[in-house]
Design an enzyme around this catalytic site. Structure first.
Site, PDB file in Angstrom:
ATOM      1  N   LYS A  31       0.828  -1.213   0.000  1.00  0.00           N
ATOM      2  CA  LYS A  31       0.000   0.000   0.000  1.00  0.00           C
ATOM      3  C   LYS A  31       0.860   1.259   0.000  1.00  0.00           C
ATOM      4  O   LYS A  31       0.590   2.209  -0.740  1.00  0.00           O
ATOM      5  CB  LYS A  31      -0.940  -0.009   1.216  1.00  0.00           C
ATOM      6  CG  LYS A  31      -1.934   1.155   1.252  1.00  0.00           C
ATOM      7  CD  LYS A  31      -3.174   0.811   2.034  1.00  0.00           C
ATOM      8  CE  LYS A  31      -2.923   0.801   3.520  1.00  0.00           C
ATOM      9  NZ  LYS A  31      -3.180   2.128   4.144  1.00  0.00           N
ATOM     10  N   GLY A 103      -5.069   7.836   5.471  1.00  0.00           N
ATOM     11  CA  GLY A 103      -4.192   8.793   6.124  1.00  0.00           C
ATOM     12  C   GLY A 103      -2.903   8.992   5.355  1.00  0.00           C
ATOM     13  O   GLY A 103      -2.385  10.114   5.258  1.00  0.00           O
ATOM     14  N   ARG A 131      -8.993  12.260  12.573  1.00  0.00           N
ATOM     15  CA  ARG A 131      -7.569  12.136  12.855  1.00  0.00           C
ATOM     16  C   ARG A 131      -6.836  13.458  12.668  1.00  0.00           C
ATOM     17  O   ARG A 131      -7.047  14.161  11.684  1.00  0.00           O
ATOM     18  CB  ARG A 131      -6.965  11.056  11.952  1.00  0.00           C
ATOM     19  CG  ARG A 131      -7.477   9.683  12.324  1.00  0.00           C
ATOM     20  CD  ARG A 131      -7.579   8.744  11.146  1.00  0.00           C
ATOM     21  NE  ARG A 131      -6.285   8.415  10.574  1.00  0.00           N
ATOM     22  CZ  ARG A 131      -6.133   7.668   9.491  1.00  0.00           C
ATOM     23  NH1 ARG A 131      -7.199   7.188   8.871  1.00  0.00           N
ATOM     24  NH2 ARG A 131      -4.947   7.389   9.041  1.00  0.00           N
ATOM     25  N   ASP A 329       2.483  -0.809  11.634  1.00  0.00           N
ATOM     26  CA  ASP A 329       1.130  -1.238  11.257  1.00  0.00           C
ATOM     27  C   ASP A 329       0.813  -2.662  11.695  1.00  0.00           C
ATOM     28  O   ASP A 329      -0.343  -3.092  11.618  1.00  0.00           O
ATOM     29  CB  ASP A 329       0.955  -1.146   9.739  1.00  0.00           C
ATOM     30  CG  ASP A 329       0.862   0.286   9.254  1.00  0.00           C
ATOM     31  OD1 ASP A 329       0.378   1.136  10.015  1.00  0.00           O
ATOM     32  OD2 ASP A 329       1.288   0.555   8.113  1.00  0.00           O
TER      33      ASP A 329
END
Length: 454
Positions: A31, A103, A131, A329
């Site tokens: 990603k 994000g 956020r 992550d």
């Protein structure tokens, strides 16, 4: 691909897998690299072909944004083709840029928009709008751009870009690849040398891809283990084809599931092995996980290989804080692995988790507690009392908080727990890992039971 709606809820009851996972799979493209490939190709002069692009919702939002800024982006079979406009040549968008749940896309794009002489507005879904953006907008405002946000520096956000961007000299207060990348992207269109110092080395996909597109980047290591990145602007990017490796963060979920289920034996082909992304593999090996790398190679400037994983009895681990940037992550699914390990594990330095898609630190604690695991937070550390292989009670209901990684972590927990785990929503998995459930079923997970959507 059908776009994700915030009203689309897909609950799931996850039951213990009757047998181990077996088979050979490919996980979706990385990603982080996919976002950057689209952005850098749009900023390059010429035609870029991208192979293996992640076609998840987050990346598709970035593709839409770069189209809105003037790049021509199309599909040719499984490849993506980008006709770039060049640094400083993007055009003012006609409408609001909707970044969905991404994000990474929002923060990196902020750097690009800050150094272009036009106005733009950026928004996102409910999760992204909650956020804070200050850690990106604060340094970028020093280059001459202006940002207008909602209270507490949240989206929607208006960006008044500058046509005379100043190069920044900035030390990151907290290690963040997103903030570092935003500053470097702004520096592409600034007159002079941009300097970014990070206290701990973070994923360097931006630096690697800048070099791939012909931009010289200098990196120095500091005496305390950090790094300083230098970029001379204005820069010129030349179109270069990109091969996107399999995402190690996505691979984390079938990896941990296979380790937790006895008799598992799987191979994950072509995953990225960038040393600044492999902290989870190091940690799982420290825990006694049976992981073997095969067919290691270089593709598109990034190290790649196949990973062979077998079911394993895991022991507790003490993860140092300086490993956090290389696996930031992966902590929710690592916490799941620690729940099935023998002994108490300590995961250190998790401040960054508080500003992810959700407050992932609090959400991970709630995920484990709902299924009978004792877990506590001390400062920025998480301590997990592991119960041993097959001994986590399960039976909890998990609030995924619109967070794709929480949802996948909950599914992994449910596959190995004693009682079914009720996952309130799996829809947001599509943002990073389309057909995750189908792929897990291909390995034998038998995920199919749904919960009442009410």
């Amino acid at each position: 691909m059908q776009r994700l709606s915030e009203s689309s809820i897909r609950p799931l009851i996850v039951r213990r897998s009757p047998s181990g996972l077996r088979g050979t799979i490919n996980v979706p493209g990385d990603k982080s690299i996919s976002h950057r490939a689209l952005m850098f190709a749009a900023l390059a002069q010429g035609r870029t072909v991208i192979k293996g692009l992640l076609e998840g919702e987050d990346v598709l939002r970035t593709a839409d944004a770069m189209r809105a800024l003037g790049a021509t982006i199309s599909r040719d079979g499984s490849d993506w083709v980008v006709e770039g406009r060049g640094v400083g040549q993007l055009r003012e968008p006609d409408d609001v840029l909707d970044m969905g749940n991404s994000g990474t896309g929002a923060r990196l794009l902020s750097g690009i928009l800050s150094s272009h002489p036009f106005n733009s507005v950026m928004t996102g879904d409910a999760s992204l709008r909650s956020r804070p953006m200050r850690r990106v907008t604060a340094p970028l405002a020093e280059n001459g751009a202006c940002f207008v946000t909602r209270r507490d520096e949240r989206l929607p956000m208006a960006i008044v870009g500058t046509g005379a961007a100043k190069p920044l000299n900035y030390r990151l207060p907290v290690a963040s690849a997103q903030v570092k990348s935003a500053i470097l992207l702004a520096g592409l269109n600034a007159d002079g040398e941009t300097r970014v110092e990070e206290p701990v080395a973070t994923r360097d996909h931006t630096e690697n891809m800048l070099r791939h597109f012909g931009v010289p980047v200098r990196v120095e290591t500091t005496t305390d283990g950090g790094r300083v990145i230098f970029l001379q602007g204005p820069a010129h990017l030349t179109a270069r084809d990109v091969i996107v490796p399999g995402d190690p963060s996505s691979a984390a979920f079938p990896i941990v599931a296979a380790l937790l289920l006895p008799q598992s034996d799987i191979v994950i082909r072509g995953i990225g092995l960038n040393p600044l992304r492999t902290g989870l593999l190091t940690t799982l090996r420290d825990m006694g996980g049976d992981l073997r790398l095969e067919n290691e190679r270089i593709e598109g400037g990034e190290p790649v290989g196949d990973l062979h994983v077998r079911g394993s009895d895991l022991r507790c681990v003490d993860v140092p804080a300086d490993r956090a940037p290389s696996m930031i992550d992966e902590y929710p699914v690592l916490a799941v692995a620690c729940s099935f390990a023998n002994g108490t594990s300590r995961l250190r330095g998790l401040a960054e988790l508080r500003v992810k898609e959700s407050d992932r630190l609090a959400a991970t604690v709630a995920l484990l507690e709902a299924s009978g695991v004792v877990v506590r937070v001390e400062g920025d550390d998480m301590l997990i009392d592991g119960l041993g292989a097959g001994q986590v009670p399960g039976g909890g209901k998990v609030a995924t908080r619109m967070d794709h990684r929480l949802a996948m972590s909950a599914i992994v927990l449910g596959l190995a727990a004693g009682q079914p785990v009720d996952v309130d929503d799996t829809a947001f998995i599509d943002t990073s890992f389309p057909d995750f459930i189908g792929l897990m079923n291909k390995l034998g997970a038998n995920l199919g039971g749904t919960a009442d959507a009410s």
